[in-house]
Scaffold this active site. Sequence first.
Site, PDB file in Angstrom:
ATOM      1  N   ASP A 234       0.849  -1.209   0.000  1.00  0.00           N
ATOM      2  CA  ASP A 234       0.000   0.000   0.000  1.00  0.00           C
ATOM      3  C   ASP A 234       0.877   1.249   0.000  1.00  0.00           C
ATOM      4  O   ASP A 234       0.825   2.054   0.920  1.00  0.00           O
ATOM      5  CB  ASP A 234      -0.946  -0.005   1.222  1.00  0.00           C
ATOM      6  CG  ASP A 234      -0.212   0.045   2.559  1.00  0.00           C
ATOM      7  OD1 ASP A 234       0.942  -0.443   2.644  1.00  0.00           O
ATOM      8  OD2 ASP A 234      -0.775   0.580   3.538  1.00  0.00           O
TER       9      ASP A 234
ATOM     10  N   HIS B  38       9.607   0.086   9.029  1.00  0.00           N
ATOM     11  CA  HIS B  38       8.661  -1.027   9.178  1.00  0.00           C
ATOM     12  C   HIS B  38       8.741  -2.003   7.997  1.00  0.00           C
ATOM     13  O   HIS B  38       9.140  -3.156   8.151  1.00  0.00           O
ATOM     14  CB  HIS B  38       7.238  -0.484   9.286  1.00  0.00           C
ATOM     15  CG  HIS B  38       7.017   0.387  10.483  1.00  0.00           C
ATOM     16  ND1 HIS B  38       7.199  -0.058  11.768  1.00  0.00           N
ATOM     17  CD2 HIS B  38       6.631   1.681  10.597  1.00  0.00           C
ATOM     18  CE1 HIS B  38       6.931   0.908  12.621  1.00  0.00           C
ATOM     19  NE2 HIS B  38       6.581   1.983  11.936  1.00  0.00           N
TER      20      HIS B  38
HETATM   21  C1  BDR Z   1       2.718  -0.150   8.664  1.00  0.00           C
HETATM   22  O1  BDR Z   1       1.660   0.787   8.451  1.00  0.00           O
HETATM   23  C2  BDR Z   1       1.944   1.608   7.352  1.00  0.00           C
HETATM   24  O2  BDR Z   1       1.848   2.957   7.700  1.00  0.00           O
HETATM   25  C3  BDR Z   1       3.352   1.302   6.921  1.00  0.00           C
HETATM   26  O3  BDR Z   1       3.472   1.352   5.523  1.00  0.00           O
HETATM   27  C4  BDR Z   1       3.615  -0.073   7.447  1.00  0.00           C
HETATM   28  O4  BDR Z   1       3.232  -1.070   6.536  1.00  0.00           O
HETATM   29  C5  BDR Z   1       3.404   0.165   9.983  1.00  0.00           C
HETATM   30  O5  BDR Z   1       2.527   0.012  11.031  1.00  0.00           O
HETATM   31 CA    CA Z   2       2.803  -0.554   4.215  1.00  0.00          CA
END
Ligand code: BDR
Ligand code: CA
Length: 320
Positions: free
Chosen positions: A12, A244
């Site tokens: 995403d 992340h």
């Molecule tokens: C996740 O949430 C999204 O904002 C980032 O892309 C990552 O996949 C982190 O909690």
């Molecule tokens: Ca993500």
Amino acid sequence: MTDRRKLIIDTDPGIDDAVAVLMALACDEFDLIGLTTVFGNAAVDATTRNAHAILHAARRSDLPIVRGASTPLAGTYAGPVPHIHGTDGLGDGGVARPAISRDDPGPAAMFLCEQINRSPGDVHILALGPLTNLALALRLDPSLSGKVASVTLMGGNAFCAGNATPCAEANFLGDPEAGDIVLGAVWPVAMIGLDVTQKIVLDADALSEITCGSSAVASLLRAVIPCYRRFFGATNGIDGLLCHDPSAVAFLIRPDLFEKKSWPMRVETQGISRGKTWPDVGATDRPAKAWQDRRPVSVAVGADYPTISRVIVERLRRLL
Ligand code: BDR
Ligand code: CA
């Protein structure tokens, strides 16, 4: 030449998704066979356009990008997070994003089914957003779980607070019902959640290393990173990025850098804890019925954080 693992990234984008996809493209361990997109950091039309922009910068527009779910299994999409990823999902840094074609093959769930059935046992899935596409693929073809080589997901929080609510991590909050299906399916799942990803930081020096030079990738990274960096400065008090999604790519290439434990997992779908991932660690004084018959999920609980940050930087530098 080593065997390259067939990989589909469900994503995403999203700034850290962009970094993760670029990193995966730099890894000769993978044969990336496509991206599937999902709502999350922005609406699915935006994340799909962003995926095209990322592959364009990496000169990999030959790869299929398949548009996926626009809403979670239950309820509605909560909307983008401009304070984190910008209104366009790429930090409002002026990245040129192509218009998307409605002729794309799709939807994503069908693409996942086709690719996995074409090469049973050979396709690895890396999921970086809400897990709706994966749950829909399982719904379309329940035999899929026995044919996937592995599922690695960034998301969840086993033993720490959430980042989207005090309880929940953003990807699982995005579609808790899908998350519960994915963690309960009989396939090999590894959950790379906030327990580790909140400690994997690209500091100011690392960011300078991955944004230097005149390549299209460096210029994309220069455009997208400032928004995310401002967010972590304001929210977490750091000068840098929490990594992340790239951490899940690092897990695929260097699992030895992670400490894992396995437990059956459930996802809370109700109330103020909606989206919380719960392991059954086996310390209850009565049977944990809701967890019974669930196959253990491999959960990252610790890691060699500085080395993982270096791995991320070194792989990205291959594209500069
Ligand atoms: C996740 O949430 C999204 O904002 C980032 O892309 C990552 O996949 C982190 O909690
Ligand atoms: Ca993500």
